[in-house]
Each structure stands twice: as C-alpha cells, then as structure tokens.
Enzyme design. Structure first.
Site, mmCIF file in Angstrom:
data_model
loop_
_atom_site.group_PDB
_atom_site.id
_atom_site.type_symbol
_atom_site.label_atom_id
_atom_site.label_comp_id
_atom_site.label_asym_id
_atom_site.label_seq_id
_atom_site.Cartn_x
_atom_site.Cartn_y
_atom_site.Cartn_z
ATOM 1 N N LYS A 14 0.850 -1.192 0.000
ATOM 2 C CA LYS A 14 0.000 0.000 0.000
ATOM 3 C C LYS A 14 0.880 1.235 0.000
ATOM 4 O O LYS A 14 2.053 1.208 0.408
ATOM 5 C CB LYS A 14 -0.950 0.020 1.199
ATOM 6 N N GLY A 100 9.713 -3.262 6.391
ATOM 7 C CA GLY A 100 9.865 -2.094 7.240
ATOM 8 C C GLY A 100 10.007 -0.794 6.490
ATOM 9 O O GLY A 100 10.625 0.144 6.978
ATOM 10 N N GLY A 102 7.301 1.092 5.119
ATOM 11 C CA GLY A 102 6.094 1.900 5.005
ATOM 12 C C GLY A 102 5.147 1.423 3.930
ATOM 13 O O GLY A 102 4.176 2.104 3.603
ATOM 14 N N GLY A 104 3.578 -1.587 4.197
ATOM 15 C CA GLY A 104 2.563 -2.419 4.833
ATOM 16 C C GLY A 104 2.685 -3.899 4.567
ATOM 17 O O GLY A 104 1.711 -4.640 4.738
ATOM 18 N N GLY A 106 4.085 -6.558 6.045
ATOM 19 C CA GLY A 106 3.760 -7.497 7.118
ATOM 20 C C GLY A 106 2.279 -7.530 7.424
ATOM 21 O O GLY A 106 1.687 -8.603 7.611
ATOM 22 N N SER A 107 1.647 -6.355 7.458
ATOM 23 C CA SER A 107 0.202 -6.287 7.687
ATOM 24 C C SER A 107 -0.557 -6.934 6.545
ATOM 25 O O SER A 107 -1.568 -7.616 6.751
ATOM 26 C CB SER A 107 -0.239 -4.825 7.841
ATOM 27 N N ASP A 140 -3.039 -1.388 10.439
ATOM 28 C CA ASP A 140 -3.155 -1.356 8.976
ATOM 29 C C ASP A 140 -3.855 -2.584 8.403
ATOM 30 O O ASP A 140 -4.226 -2.590 7.227
ATOM 31 C CB ASP A 140 -1.765 -1.263 8.324
#
Length: 284
Positions: A14, A100, A102, A104, A106-107, A140
């Site tokens: 994202k 890591g 920004g 997203g 992992g989310s 997120d």
C-alpha cells in the site's frame, strides 16, 4: 488427509497518498487521517489445509522471525481461536516487498492469511469480523482485508471507500530501517494538523506529516526523495523509509527508473483501488 496447495494468494503493498497526524490519544495511539491505495506489487502466499492444528510457515525471507512474533502465524492462530477450527495449515511466503519501508507488507501478509484461511477452512467469517481480528494484530490490517482504497481515520481503523486516480508510481526503497514506534514517540513529530473533511483533503496538495522528521534523521531517505523530486511529485509513504513519485504513464515511470542511481533500489507499480487479494478471492 492434507489437501492440495491453494496457490498465488497476493499480499499487495500500500501507499499512504497522504498522512496527517491530528493528535495523540490518552492511550498513546495517534489520531490520523490518511488515504490508502494499493499497488500491484505483492508478496505471494500459498496455503495447504491440514487435519492437525499445527501451523507451519516456510519463507524466502533471510531474516528469521520467532514464531510468536510472526504476524502470519499470529493471524492464523487468531482465526483458529476465534472460530474453533481444529485443523491447521502449511503456509509458504514468497517475500518480494521491502520490509519495514512503510509499504505495509507485514500487515498485508497477515490480512491475506486471514482472508485465505477463512475461505480454505470454510470458517465463513465476514470481512468485518476478519477486520476485527486483524485490528488486534495491527492498525493497517483492516484496510488490506476490506480490499478497497480508503480514507482512514482514528488509528486507521475507520475506513471510507474512495477512488483516487490509479497512477503509476516509482517506489524507491532506501537502505534504511525506520522504526515506526520511534517516529511516533519523537517529540519533534507534528501532532496538530487540523482534521478536515474528505472533500477538502482530496482537493488540496497531499503531504505526509512524518516526512520532514524522517528526512532530517535519515540521509538515505533525504537523498532518495531529493532525487525523485527531480522527476515527479514525490513523498514518503507511512513512516518510511520508502518514497514514491507519481507518473501519469508506465512509460514515464520506467524512464525515470532507468536513470535511478546504482546505489538506489526501486520498482515501478500501478495504483489499484481494488486489491489484488479481492480479485483472487473472487476466483474459484
């Protein structure tokens, strides 16, 4: 008896097209207004349902994450606990997105796990129920579960569908790891951007309230953003470190990518208002 592998479940990146911080709550979380849009660059996950409750993850990531801290396994376990499903799953992650940064990733991996296993386990939870499980794991995650470009408020959980232009982006991933927690704890972070209505926000220039602080502390982010601004309107996504430039065509974005300095890593992606995950979910 174990089932066949269900393949090619995407976990898209994202972008935060804008990110405003409106204040800090008594619980320490921050009130935000942000605009999420997906892009067509994704991690890929495969799943196999098993008769026993074990959850097994295979990953292409070089870094080893403890099972108790891995969002994919935590998401699968949370779905087991919420539904009482007594089987398990074997999961394969092909990690393609920068970690890591920004974006997203992992989310998104956790959201895809919830959506895919809800289908494959036939646990029949609604998207709202899945989002409630996801929210406990990360702010997120709900936007990835619902799968539409969204204006988000609160800590990011209150979502309103929007349809921003589906532009082409050149995303640069600087060689820097920015701690989201450290950014939000920094006393120099702006926290008083006035809350505005969606129509007003969509009509004014877009910005990221975290950008100035991160650029001041991370020279790699400053360098990447400075280079990208020579070619297109550009800003940071999330708390960084990734930055993105907006282009009206793939050809323009690829032309800029071809000039990218050798010490920078980047990729071209297409904005998408409907997540590739939803497209996959609607397939047999």
């Amino acid at each position: 008896m174990s089932q066949e592998i269900s393949r090619n479940w995407p976990a898209p990146a994202k972008l935060n097209l804008f990110l405003h911080i409106n204040g800090r709550r008594s619980d320490g979380y921050h009130e935000l207004q942000t605009l999420f849009q997906f892009v067509d660059c994704c991690d890929q996950l495969d799943f196999r349902v098993t008769d026993t409750p074990e959850l097994i993850l295979h990953s292409t990531m070089s870094a080893v994450v403890a099972d108790s801290d891995n969002l994919i396994l935590r998401a699968a376990k949370s779905l087991q606990q919420a539904t009482g499903f007594n089987g398990g799953a074997e999961i394969w992650l092909d990690k393609r997105l920068p970690m890591g940064g920004g974006l997203g990733g992992g989310s998104s991996d956790a959201a895809t796990t919830l959506v895919a296993l809800n289908r494959l386990w036939n646990t029949q939870l609604s998207h709202d129920e899945l989002a409630a499980i996801g929210l406990k794991l990360g702010a997120d995650i709900p936007v990835f579960i619902h799968g539409f470009a969204a204006f988000a408020q609160g800590v990011g959980e209150r979502l309103q569908a929007v349809n921003p232009a589906e532009l082409w982006y050149l995303v640069i991933a600087p060689d820097a790891h920015v701690s989201t927690a450290a950014v939000f704890q920094d006393p120099l972070l702006p926290r008083n951007t006035p809350k505005l209505g969606l129509d007003t926000l969509l009509s004014q220039p877009w910005a990221n309230d975290c950008q100035e602080l991160v650029v001041s502390k991370y020279p790699q982010v400053a360098k990447a953003l400075g280079w990208l601004l020579e070619y297109a309107p550009s800003r940071m996504t999330g708390t960084g470190a990734c930055v993105f430039g907006e282009f009206s065509s793939q050809q323009q974005a690829l032309a800029a990518l071809a000039k990218l300095p050798s010490d920078m890593q980047g990729f071209v992606a297409k904005g998408m208002n409907i997540s590739p995950l939803i497209v996959r979910l609607n397939r047999p």
